[in-house]
Design a protein around this motif. Structure first.
Motif, mmCIF file in Angstrom:
data_model
loop_
_atom_site.group_PDB
_atom_site.id
_atom_site.type_symbol
_atom_site.label_atom_id
_atom_site.label_comp_id
_atom_site.label_asym_id
_atom_site.label_seq_id
_atom_site.Cartn_x
_atom_site.Cartn_y
_atom_site.Cartn_z
ATOM 1 N N GLY A 60 41.828 41.502 22.721
ATOM 2 C CA GLY A 60 41.382 41.613 21.333
ATOM 3 C C GLY A 60 41.929 40.523 20.445
ATOM 4 O O GLY A 60 42.213 40.763 19.263
ATOM 5 N N THR A 61 42.083 39.303 20.969
ATOM 6 C CA THR A 61 42.669 38.213 20.197
ATOM 7 C C THR A 61 41.613 37.317 19.568
ATOM 8 O O THR A 61 41.966 36.283 18.998
ATOM 9 C CB THR A 61 43.552 37.358 21.119
ATOM 10 O OG1 THR A 61 42.771 36.883 22.217
ATOM 11 C CG2 THR A 61 44.716 38.170 21.657
ATOM 12 N N HIS A 62 40.314 37.681 19.683
ATOM 13 C CA HIS A 62 39.289 36.811 19.138
ATOM 14 C C HIS A 62 39.264 36.904 17.611
ATOM 15 O O HIS A 62 39.621 37.912 17.020
ATOM 16 C CB HIS A 62 37.913 37.185 19.712
ATOM 17 C CG HIS A 62 37.458 38.551 19.322
ATOM 18 N ND1 HIS A 62 38.039 39.700 19.824
ATOM 19 C CD2 HIS A 62 36.482 38.951 18.460
ATOM 20 C CE1 HIS A 62 37.446 40.762 19.301
ATOM 21 N NE2 HIS A 62 36.506 40.336 18.480
ATOM 22 N N ALA A 63 38.809 35.818 16.999
ATOM 23 C CA ALA A 63 38.810 35.750 15.544
ATOM 24 C C ALA A 63 37.669 36.521 14.923
ATOM 25 O O ALA A 63 37.663 36.770 13.731
ATOM 26 C CB ALA A 63 38.724 34.279 15.107
ATOM 27 N N GLY A 64 36.691 36.924 15.702
ATOM 28 C CA GLY A 64 35.560 37.659 15.159
ATOM 29 C C GLY A 64 34.256 36.976 15.489
ATOM 30 O O GLY A 64 34.202 35.782 15.776
ATOM 31 N N THR A 65 33.172 37.737 15.436
ATOM 32 C CA THR A 65 31.844 37.206 15.728
ATOM 33 C C THR A 65 30.912 37.561 14.583
ATOM 34 O O THR A 65 31.203 38.455 13.782
ATOM 35 C CB THR A 65 31.304 37.819 17.026
ATOM 36 O OG1 THR A 65 31.345 39.251 16.919
ATOM 37 C CG2 THR A 65 32.140 37.389 18.210
ATOM 38 N N PRO A 66 29.770 36.864 14.454
ATOM 39 C CA PRO A 66 28.837 37.187 13.365
ATOM 40 C C PRO A 66 28.343 38.622 13.452
ATOM 41 O O PRO A 66 28.347 39.257 14.507
ATOM 42 C CB PRO A 66 27.694 36.178 13.601
ATOM 43 C CG PRO A 66 28.308 35.068 14.389
ATOM 44 C CD PRO A 66 29.353 35.715 15.243
ATOM 45 N N ASP A 67 27.913 39.144 12.278
ATOM 46 C CA ASP A 67 27.417 40.517 12.240
ATOM 47 C C ASP A 67 26.092 40.660 12.979
ATOM 48 O O ASP A 67 25.792 41.727 13.504
ATOM 49 C CB ASP A 67 27.247 40.961 10.774
ATOM 50 C CG ASP A 67 28.601 41.084 10.071
ATOM 51 O OD1 ASP A 67 29.596 41.321 10.787
ATOM 52 O OD2 ASP A 67 28.639 40.937 8.838
ATOM 53 N N ASP A 68 25.293 39.599 12.983
ATOM 54 C CA ASP A 68 24.023 39.635 13.705
ATOM 55 C C ASP A 68 24.317 39.670 15.213
ATOM 56 O O ASP A 68 24.924 38.731 15.746
ATOM 57 C CB ASP A 68 23.203 38.396 13.361
ATOM 58 C CG ASP A 68 21.818 38.447 13.991
ATOM 59 O OD1 ASP A 68 21.546 39.401 14.751
ATOM 60 O OD2 ASP A 68 21.014 37.536 13.730
ATOM 61 N N PRO A 69 23.915 40.744 15.923
ATOM 62 C CA PRO A 69 24.250 40.825 17.352
ATOM 63 C C PRO A 69 23.692 39.674 18.170
ATOM 64 O O PRO A 69 24.351 39.193 19.092
ATOM 65 C CB PRO A 69 23.637 42.166 17.770
ATOM 66 C CG PRO A 69 23.531 42.956 16.512
ATOM 67 C CD PRO A 69 23.259 41.959 15.439
ATOM 68 N N VAL A 70 22.478 39.227 17.861
ATOM 69 C CA VAL A 70 21.896 38.130 18.641
ATOM 70 C C VAL A 70 22.703 36.850 18.442
ATOM 71 O O VAL A 70 23.029 36.138 19.390
ATOM 72 C CB VAL A 70 20.419 37.930 18.249
ATOM 73 C CG1 VAL A 70 19.822 36.758 19.005
ATOM 74 C CG2 VAL A 70 19.619 39.198 18.537
ATOM 75 N N ARG A 71 23.053 36.549 17.200
ATOM 76 C CA ARG A 71 23.884 35.376 16.934
ATOM 77 C C ARG A 71 25.272 35.538 17.540
ATOM 78 O O ARG A 71 25.874 34.568 18.012
ATOM 79 C CB ARG A 71 23.992 35.148 15.426
ATOM 80 C CG ARG A 71 22.689 34.723 14.764
ATOM 81 C CD ARG A 71 22.878 34.502 13.284
ATOM 82 N NE ARG A 71 23.916 33.507 13.030
ATOM 83 C CZ ARG A 71 24.462 33.306 11.829
ATOM 84 N NH1 ARG A 71 24.077 34.039 10.802
ATOM 85 N NH2 ARG A 71 25.392 32.382 11.682
ATOM 86 N N ALA A 72 25.775 36.774 17.526
ATOM 87 C CA ALA A 72 27.092 37.010 18.129
ATOM 88 C C ALA A 72 27.061 36.741 19.625
ATOM 89 O O ALA A 72 27.972 36.104 20.180
ATOM 90 C CB ALA A 72 27.535 38.447 17.863
#
Length: 462
Positions: free
Chosen positions: A186-198
């Protein structure tokens, strides 16, 4: 199912996008087409009813042409109304006489009827037709369009649920699995809210990680090759540094003449035996070092089993005759694809161990085909090996019962089998003998024709 990966907020977001961009436009188009169909149906029904009413009015107008007198007009209109079922009333407006009204007895309120006016020779004729059938047909058409619209809405909601179950949730689970695989802590900085873009971002990260992994593997391979080259040079230098003193010492001992002194003869014999054993130990250690360093590369060719048997027989024949061992060979006509030199060395070690373990006994050497694999078996009827010792037979410095040496022959045999990409094993029963086997996958050639076998036999004989 997969509750830990179920993220409601993200699924709703993806579902909303799919609904707004895919399902909702199609649903609106279907509802618009349904409304258009309803309007067209209403207009068609109204046009049909008015056309029927006008035809009846024309028929009534034709019945009064050329008729004079109130009674005659009334009688003509009455007879015509009796033949015009939808028309309920006829009103003849005259300028020089009172209006003439004739009804069929099925009067309905004027606001529910269809009014048609025509000019006749006797005056203006107005007909009133019953519109109850039109109202019923319009009601049926309305119900049909409402049912069609409800069906479209039902399909929309079912498709919405299917999109959520078959598209949104799998996409989100894929996203969660990618996040878990790339960032298990769980060390990732985060992903976009859009699942496809994520997912696209995570795939880019995965590609970058794979590129780094391939670069690391290439560096490790280069380092490994350098280590192999260094170990190979080390083994060669060790062999040279040890062999030269041993050879010099062997020549020195061979040139010694002990004379008649029995003690000197015994010491000289022990020195020769020790030199022989030391040479064997050095050869075995250097052989294992060559295989462990990866300095041996197999060169597969087409081989006939009889060729191996001839070459191995020349190595073990002296020991077999000295110990009175009957060695038999089976499967000489089997062709296969492998490194003949390594197989000769491997088979020679196994047959030598079997011969030394079976004085005055029998040894069977067989090669046979098992599917696309080749299986080599060396079976003897000697003293056998205890089950507890069988697991250690292919380890270094493990000797078979009653055999001389340092126990390196089977360790080298295992390394040869690994280099050839095969499997080696043993099965033994105390007092009933031992079976050594080697299986080489995808080594079989065949089914071989007689011409191929004959050519290989001639090659082996030469």
């Amino acid at each position: 199912m997969n509750a830990s990966l179920h993220l409601p907020g993200r699924i709703v977001s993806l579902r909303r996008q799919l609904v707004l961009k895919g399902l909702l436009p199609m649903t609106v188009v279907a509802l618009a087409m349904t409304a258009t169909l309803a309007v067209m149906q209403f207009r068609a029904l109204g046009s049909e009813a008015h056309a029927v009413a006008r035809i009846q009015a024309v028929r009534l107008a034709g019945s009064v042409n050329g008729v004079m007198g109130d009674d005659a007009l009334r009688d003509a209109l009455t007879r015509a109304l009796s033949r015009s079922a939808p028309t309920q009333r006829a009103i003849l407006y005259r300028d020089d006489a009172p209006d003439l009204i004739v009804t069929s007895g099925r009067d309905a309120p004027d606001r529910h009827g269809l009014h048609v006016r025509l000019s006749t020779a006797a005056g203006q004729l107005e007909t009133v037709s019953d519109a109850s059938a039109l109202r019923e047909r319009r009601t049926a058409a309305t119900l049909m369009c409402l049912l069609l619209g409800a069906g479209v809405c039902g399909v929309f909601f079912l498709a919405r649920r299917a999109v959520e179950h078959d598209v949104a949730q799998p996409v989100d689970r894929l996203r969660a699995r990618l996040v878990q695989a790339l960032h298990p802590r769980g060390t990732h900085a985060g992903t976009p809210d859009d699942p496809v873009r994520a997912i696209d971002t995570l795939l880019d990260e995965l590609v970058e990680l794979r590129a780094r992994h391939e670069a690391a593997m290439a560096d490790a391979l280069r380092q490994r090759l350098q280590d192999i080259a260094r170990h190979t040079r080390f083994v060669e230098q060790i062999g040279d540094h040890f062999r030269q003193p041993l050879q010099a010492l062997s020549l020195f001992v061979a040139g010694m003449q002990p004379g008649e002194d029995l003690r000197q003869r015994a010491v000289l014999g022990q020195m020769r035996t020790s030199l022989t054993r030391l040479t064997e130990l050095l050869d075995g250690l250097l052989e294992m070092a060559r295989f462990d360093a990866g300095a041996v590369e197999p060169a597969p060719t087409a081989v006939l089993a009889a060729d191996l048997f001839v070459r191995v027989r020349s190595h073990v024949e002296a020991d077999a005759m000295r110990l009175g061992v009957d060695v038999r060979w089976r499967g000489g006509r089997v062709p296969f694809h492998a490194d003949g030199a390594l197989l000769v060395e491997l088979l020679n070690r196994l047959v030598s161990c079997a011969v030394l373990s079976t004085p005055h006994g029998r040894v069977l050497v067989a090669i046979r085909r098992r599917g696309d694999a080749i299986r080599l078996e060396v079976r003897d009827n000697g003293m056998g090996v205890e089950p507890a010792e069988q697991a250690r037979l292919f380890e270094e410095f493990t000797r078979l019962p009653g055999q001389p040496g340092y126990g390196l022959a089977l360790a080298v045999a295992r390394r040869i089998a690994d280099t050839l990409g095969g499997h080696i094993g043993v099965r033994s029963s105390p007092g009933r003998g031992t079976l050594f086997w080697v299986e080489l996958d995808h080594a079989a050639i065949g089914p071989a024709s007689r011409g191929v076998v004959s050519a290989l036999i001639r090659h082996a004989a030469s």
